[in-house]
Write a protein that holds these residues in place. Structure first.
Motif, PDB file in Angstrom:
ATOM      1  N   UNK A 145      -6.793   6.410 -16.408  1.00 47.56           N
ATOM      2  CA  UNK A 145      -6.014   5.331 -15.804  1.00 47.56           C
ATOM      3  C   UNK A 145      -4.538   5.749 -15.775  1.00 47.56           C
ATOM      4  N   UNK A 146      -3.775   5.225 -14.786  1.00 49.35           N
ATOM      5  CA  UNK A 146      -4.145   4.269 -13.748  1.00 49.35           C
ATOM      6  C   UNK A 146      -4.959   4.944 -12.647  1.00 49.35           C
ATOM      7  N   UNK A 193       0.845  -1.191   0.000  1.00 48.51           N
ATOM      8  CA  UNK A 193       0.000   0.000   0.000  1.00 48.51           C
ATOM      9  C   UNK A 193       0.876   1.236   0.000  1.00 48.51           C
ATOM     10  N   UNK A 194       0.305   2.348  -0.418  1.00 41.65           N
ATOM     11  CA  UNK A 194       0.946   3.644  -0.274  1.00 41.65           C
ATOM     12  C   UNK A 194       0.273   4.379   0.880  1.00 41.65           C
ATOM     13  N   UNK A 195       0.869   5.476   1.280  1.00 39.28           N
ATOM     14  CA  UNK A 195       0.354   6.220   2.426  1.00 39.28           C
ATOM     15  C   UNK A 195       0.043   7.662   2.051  1.00 39.28           C
ATOM     16  N   UNK A 214     -11.242   9.390  -5.476  1.00 37.22           N
ATOM     17  CA  UNK A 214     -10.769   8.351  -6.376  1.00 37.22           C
ATOM     18  C   UNK A 214     -11.000   8.811  -7.805  1.00 37.22           C
ATOM     19  N   UNK A 215      -9.929   8.850  -8.601  1.00 39.93           N
ATOM     20  CA  UNK A 215     -10.043   9.235 -10.004  1.00 39.93           C
ATOM     21  C   UNK A 215      -9.708   8.023 -10.859  1.00 39.93           C
ATOM     22  N   UNK A 218      -5.478   3.273  -5.964  1.00 41.32           N
ATOM     23  CA  UNK A 218      -6.824   2.991  -5.459  1.00 41.32           C
ATOM     24  C   UNK A 218      -7.155   1.507  -5.506  1.00 41.32           C
ATOM     25  N   UNK A 219      -6.420   0.749  -6.323  1.00 50.09           N
ATOM     26  CA  UNK A 219      -6.707  -0.673  -6.552  1.00 50.09           C
ATOM     27  C   UNK A 219      -8.127  -0.886  -7.093  1.00 50.09           C
TER      28      UNK A 219
END
Length: 501
Positions: free
Chosen positions: A444-445, A262-264, A461-462, A332-333
């Protein structure tokens, strides 16, 4: 004996001196490829003098009379410092690594040709807005100005790595920058791998224990999935579910299936800040590479100064801040990929079953040139659901029954991609409200953007979210029959449907 000893000493000394001379000569040639940040240099393509000031960490601070001149200078600086990295990104997106690395990278090129992202990037130039096209063009001119200087002043080969590999460098064009952005989507995509893994596990242990081994995220909001083999009127024994996955190559842009990551990012509103202002911290956990993926830069634009992380090859600060606005990115996965299993016509393998009967696949030949080997011609194929991939990509052979092929649905596989326009608008936003509007065109992404201005914070979320029917047989969690209308995408969800806080 004494004479032999003296001649031996002389021979060894001569060999050592020759080796030392060779090292000094190689160092001299390589050093010619290293940039010199001092001095003034005439270039073509700018409207007025541009200044690139390097700080103690060699971060460029760029000042120009127009935005186009600033983007030109960013391209120039990127090429000065990261030319090899840019070439590698472009070759990967084009499916042309094998021209340099030979047969080793043939499978990577095969996949990238089949995804066809470079052709889509070329078409996508036309759908960007005018300021973005101007930025892309100016940036490309800046990259090419550095290449012209390398050739005119005999500055080595532009990058030390080019002494070891081919130094044939095509001029940079706007489509190259869009291709680098699409390549990011390839590098960050993970749902094809997840669907294949889930199907392999389901075939090996059955649906009863599947939820224990691979629990659904975010939880129980998704209905129970059907038995995978039953989707194709087959038994688990009809699949090579336990076959080993193809070996991965460090040069491949495809992320291997691994442990969770994950990122933070976090933001604090003024009411929760001791200083009474907004706070933002961001740590995008991208992989370790040499050189690093990020490239820090400060651009002084007509809309104001902005500083942050760029990626060589693109004229945009992707994470950063200005005097009025700050933003950070985390993945965002979002499930923006689906695997469709297509049933071949037993009487004509060039056709696949659709809701309206068998229809022919679209095809096109593509030639991959391989170093020290004859060229390889492959046939690219597309169904109505997306590009058809052979079973040696993503381990698809393990979950594809006999008489079928796998096609990929992916939001970024379109020429109607205005993500670069969106990113440039985000970079020049002055408020959270403007930042939220800027994200509407991003495809995307998919990313979570955490953003702040002087008074407010937000997370959005884009990226395009596929619209799946309520009757989708696998809810996008497993490969699904591509001929069933219920499994096909109904376009994309509205931007307003993306999560927002």
């Amino acid at each position: 004996m004494g004479r032999l000893f003296r001649w031996t000493v002389r021979a060894v000394t001569a060999a050592l001196l020759l080796a030392l001379f060779a090292l000094v000569f190689v160092y001299y040639l390589a050093a010619r490829s290293l940039p010199d940040y001092s001095g003034t240099h005439p270039v073509r393509g700018i409207s007025a003098p541009v200044e690139i000031v390097r700080d103690q960490a060699d971060v460029p601070h760029i000042y120009g009379e127009t935005d186009a001149d600033v983007y030109f200078a960013l391209g120039y600086a990127h090429a000065q410092d990261r030319l090899w990295q840019m070439i590698m990104l472009r070759r990967t997106a084009q499916g042309r690594l094998s021209e340099v690395f030979g047969e080793r990278t043939l499978q990577i090129d095969d996949l990238m040709r089949r995804l066809d992202i470079y052709a889509l990037a070329q078409e996508a130039v036309a759908v960007q807005d005018q300021p973005t096209r101007e930025a892309l063009t100016a940036y490309a001119h800046g990259v090419n100005a550095w290449l012209d200087r390398v050739n005119a002043e005999s500055l080595g080969r532009g990058a030390p790595e080019l002494f070891l590999f081919s130094n044939e460098i095509a001029p940079w064009v706007p489509a190259d920058s869009l291709a680098v952005l699409k390549l990011m989507a390839v590098q960050m995509g993970s749902h094809i791998q997840s669907e294949v893994l889930r199907a392999r596990v389901a075939l090996a242990i059955g649906p009863e224990r599947l939820a224990d081994i691979l629990p659904d995220a975010p939880g129980t909001g998704v209905a129970a999935l059907p038995e995978y083999a039953a989707l194709f009127n087959a038994s688990p024994r009809d699949f090579a579910a336990l076959a080993p996955l193809p070996a991965t190559d460090p040069l491949s842009p495809i992320a291997p299936t691994g442990m969770g990551g994950a990122s933070n990012a976090w933001a604090a509103a003024p009411s929760r800040s001791a200083a009474g202002g907004t706070l933002l911290a961001n740590d995008p956990h991208l992989g370790f590479t040499a050189p690093t993926i990020w490239y820090l830069a400060h651009l002084e634009l007509a809309s104001g100064g902005v500083i942050g992380g760029t990626i060589p090859g693109m004229p945009v600060v992707l994470v950063g801040r200005s005097d009025a606005f700050g933003w950070g990115l985390t993945s965002s996965y979002m499930d923006d990929q689906d695997v469709f299993i297509e049933r071949l016509n037993p009487d004509d393998p060039g056709e696949v079953l659709t809701p309206d009967g068998y229809k022919p696949l679209q095809t096109r030949a593509s030639i991959i040139r391989v170093k020290d080997q004859p060229p390889v011609t492959i046939e690219l194929r597309w169904s109505e659901n997306g590009p058809v991939l052979p079973g040696n990509h993503y381990g698809l052979a393990a979950v594809t029954p006999k008489g079928h092929v796998a096609a990929i649905g992916w939001t970024m596989l379109t020429a109607q991609d205005r993500s670069m326009t969106s990113a440039l608008h985000l970079m020049q936003s002055k408020s959270v409200a403007e930042g939220l509007r800027a994200g509407a065109a991003f495809l995307a992404p998919s990313q979570n953007i955490t953003m702040i201005d002087a008074n407010s914070i937000a997370l959005k979320t884009v990226g395009a979210m596929p619209r799946r029917t309520a009757g989708h047989m696998t809810q996008g969690r497993l490969p699904a029959p591509g001929w069933e209308a219920a499994n096909r995408w109904l376009g994309f969800e509205a931007y307003a449907a993306n999560p927002e806080f």
